[in-house]
Design an enzyme around this catalytic site. Sequence first.
Site, mmCIF file in Angstrom:
data_model
loop_
_atom_site.group_PDB
_atom_site.id
_atom_site.type_symbol
_atom_site.label_atom_id
_atom_site.label_comp_id
_atom_site.label_asym_id
_atom_site.label_seq_id
_atom_site.Cartn_x
_atom_site.Cartn_y
_atom_site.Cartn_z
ATOM 1 C CE1 TYR A 156 13.683 25.250 15.534
ATOM 2 C CE2 TYR A 156 15.344 26.072 17.462
ATOM 3 C CZ TYR A 156 14.892 26.176 16.035
ATOM 4 O OH TYR A 156 15.398 27.053 15.303
ATOM 5 C CB SER A 202 21.939 26.259 7.885
ATOM 6 O OG SER A 202 22.500 24.989 7.210
ATOM 7 N N PRO A 203 24.959 27.934 9.087
ATOM 8 C CG PRO A 203 26.307 28.528 10.714
ATOM 9 C CD PRO A 203 24.893 28.117 10.441
ATOM 10 C CG LEU A 204 29.325 24.913 9.714
ATOM 11 C CD1 LEU A 204 29.741 23.781 10.839
ATOM 12 C CD2 LEU A 204 30.393 25.240 9.045
ATOM 13 N N GLY A 220 24.221 22.688 6.644
ATOM 14 C CA GLY A 220 23.757 21.437 6.916
ATOM 15 C C GLY A 220 25.197 20.564 7.073
ATOM 16 N N GLY A 221 26.124 20.678 7.204
ATOM 17 C CA GLY A 221 27.454 19.789 7.445
ATOM 18 C C GLY A 221 28.239 19.930 6.197
ATOM 19 N N GLY A 255 33.553 19.328 5.534
ATOM 20 C CA GLY A 255 34.318 18.509 5.147
ATOM 21 C C GLY A 255 33.933 17.036 5.505
ATOM 22 C CE LYS A 256 29.106 16.620 9.124
ATOM 23 N NZ LYS A 256 28.162 16.532 10.138
#
Length: 339
Positions: free
Chosen positions: A53, A208-210, A212-213, A217-218
């Site tokens: 990272y 990455s539970p979302l 990658g965004g 809701g974005k």
Amino acid sequence: MEFRTLGRSGCAVSALCLGTMTFGHESDEKVAHAQLDMFAEAGGTFVDTADVYSAGESERIIGRWLASRPASVTEPIVLATKGRQPMASDPNGAGLSNRHLTRALDASLDRLGVDSVDLYQCHSWDALTPLDETLRTLDGFVRAGKIRYYGFSNFTGWQLTKAVLLAQQLGLAGPVSLQPQYSLLVRETEYEIVPAVLDAGLGMLPWSPLGGGWLSGKYRRGERPTGATRLGDNPERGMEAWDRRGTAHTWDVIEAVQGVAEARGVSMAEVALAWITDRPGVTSTILGARTTDQLEANLRAAGLHLSAEETSALDEASDPRPVDYPYGPMGVAQRNRTI
């Protein structure tokens, strides 16, 4: 904040984990330290990083935070890092060999400013190194006190099962965790990886539970992202690329998450994080945030549990619906001996 044991170990970790891939790249040191402070103040204890990272800078930032905070803040932290990916251009600068892992772990400990880490993870499978060499190396790290536990990341089901059984056969310390990609948008993990995790009694740490965004809701259907978001900066970025992930199925899942969120009076991110954190085998869900505002919003998912009806609605919308053997209805029926 809730706590769960890390797989078969007796080590307790917070059900939400702070992922630090953004540190040193998307989040500068000031923001990174603010995120660490916020996470600790919220009761979080599990912090995950990796040597690759920001080419080691994430570990250095965490190390400086650990050195600058009182023991009352840092002592509860369960620290995890990873090794395997290329950190040098020479032929032995990557992989899961004894040579590379030994150098990689020593370098990580130096950057973190610690004598040992709680969890050391193989970042991905290495087809070139004999598995017994890797396992003997990890067992040696445990015996030397350099690591307390070890786990894997991005292993398939058969790779994980092979490693678990070989460690048992050789009388070596076994793994306690697996870190796979897993979310409402990536449920193929449930085909083989989740059953392997459950069979071995390991703890799962979804990254990455979302999605990658996407699940926050974005993004909006038909509106190509712009501005200060990951896909706004680069719409073709990685696994979550706009053209790759923006399918009809994805939008159906997003609409289902939005429906639950509106009925609950919470954010979509909270719903998606609550769903994954309560999946079978999950020990701790890894949060990734570029800003403190994003982290603060995600931390509101701590302690949130969905009803059976809400979970069922999300399960139905997010089902990948494989149509044929071995993962479609015929294969499931055969495995469950219903036909």
